[in-house]
Design a protein around this motif. Structure first.
Motif, mmCIF file in Angstrom:
data_model
loop_
_atom_site.group_PDB
_atom_site.id
_atom_site.type_symbol
_atom_site.label_atom_id
_atom_site.label_comp_id
_atom_site.label_asym_id
_atom_site.label_seq_id
_atom_site.Cartn_x
_atom_site.Cartn_y
_atom_site.Cartn_z
ATOM 1 N N CYS A 135 -5.271 2.427 1.514
ATOM 2 C CA CYS A 135 -4.986 2.908 2.259
ATOM 3 C C CYS A 135 -5.528 2.892 3.792
ATOM 4 C CB CYS A 135 -3.734 3.786 1.757
ATOM 5 S SG CYS A 135 -4.674 5.311 2.347
ATOM 6 N N PHE A 184 -4.888 -5.129 2.932
ATOM 7 C CA PHE A 184 -6.393 -5.757 3.340
ATOM 8 C C PHE A 184 -7.372 -5.057 2.504
ATOM 9 C CE2 PHE A 184 -2.920 -6.715 6.283
ATOM 10 C CZ PHE A 184 -3.563 -8.063 6.523
ATOM 11 N N LEU A 211 -10.320 -5.152 -5.356
ATOM 12 C CA LEU A 211 -9.074 -4.688 -6.068
ATOM 13 C C LEU A 211 -8.498 -5.423 -6.543
ATOM 14 C CD1 LEU A 211 -8.508 -1.516 -3.403
ATOM 15 C CD2 LEU A 211 -9.667 -1.214 -5.017
ATOM 16 N N PHE A 266 -10.196 -3.410 -12.245
ATOM 17 C CA PHE A 266 -8.992 -3.030 -11.685
ATOM 18 C C PHE A 266 -7.666 -3.085 -12.087
ATOM 19 C CE2 PHE A 266 -12.298 -1.967 -8.712
ATOM 20 C CZ PHE A 266 -12.165 -0.801 -8.563
#
Ligand SMILES: C[S@@+](CC[C@H](N)C(=O)[O-])C[C@H]1O[C@@H](n2cnc3c(N)ncnc32)[C@H](O)[C@@H]1O
Length: 225
Positions: free
Chosen positions: A54, A123, A135, A140
């Protein structure tokens, strides 16, 4: 390390909306909020959206303001970045916001099966030579599956054409349902639709602003886990 960063580290540790377990947590005792975010932290039964990687938490804060009947948790390993979003959420008195300072690799230690209903990835680092660190790599995606409700939506925004193409491949390879994809959100305003456009172009992250100033195209996709 600079004085300003040290000050932010000290301050973020005192914020009521930030959880930062020790860097080497002893995982034989579950994280106290695991499975209890709604009842013990948010004190409501609203759905939870995660923003992973984040940074300064732009999506977490903006979405929390826009959707007061939903809960938002931003997660990043960088405490000085989280500081910014967490401070803003406290100033705005947003009770539907929390931040976790941790590696996302440990996400299953923070959330119980089906606890999460939506995931934003604005991003993410492209890690050109380390596929497993991306990610949206298989490892993941499996972690997200283990904590998500059925049909949880993943929303990915990136300036990196290679990562975008890798993500398209991931969706195909894993037989996931692609709900929407666009290789240049700022030049396709009419096609995107007002609601989606507001979320995509109306909220810009720190990295996004830098990429836009360099003239990069911003790609987006949303798919179901
Ligand atoms: C390129 S920055 C983007 C930050 C923010 N989303 C933005 O758009 O401004 C990627 C962020 O992901 C975080 N990150 C990357 N891999 C991570 C991981 N495995 N666990 C926790 N944070 C991670 C970094 O610390 C960094 O803040």
């Amino acid at each position: 390390m600079g004085q300003r960063k040290l000050k932010k580290f000290a301050e973020v540790a005192t914020f009521s909306n930030v959880f930062q377990p020790s860097i080497s947590p002893v995982w034989d005792s579950p994280f106290p909020m695991k499975g209890k975010w709604k009842s013990d932290y948010f004190k409501n039964n609203n759905l939870i959206t995660l923003e992973l990687g984040c940074g300064r938490g732009e999506y977490t804060v903006a979405l929390a303001e826009k959707f007061p009947h939903r809960n938002f948790i931003g997660m990043d390993v960088k405490g000085a970045r989280i500081w910014k979003g967490a401070k803003k959420a406290l100033e705005l008195k947003l009770g539907n916001v929390a931040f976790i300072r941790s590696r996302i690799d440990f996400i299953e230690n923070y959330f119980a099966p089906t606890e999460i209903s939506e995931i934003w990835l604005p991003f993410p680092d492209p890690f050109p030579r380390k596929e497993n660190r991306r990610l949206i790599s298989d490892v993941f995606l499996e972690r997200y599956r283990n904590i998500s409700a059925k049909a949880t939506k993943i929303r990915l925004k990136t300036d990196n054409a290679d990562l975008y193409s890798f993500a398209l491949g991931q969706v195909k390879k894993n037989n996931l349902v692609m709900a929407y994809s666009c290789a240049d959100i700022y030049s396709r305003g009419n096609e995107i639709g007002d609601e989606r456009s507001e979320l995509l172009t109306g909220i810009q992250t720190y990295y996004e602003k830098q990429f836009l100033s360099l003239g990069r195209k911003i790609c987006y996709m949303e798919f179901q886990l």
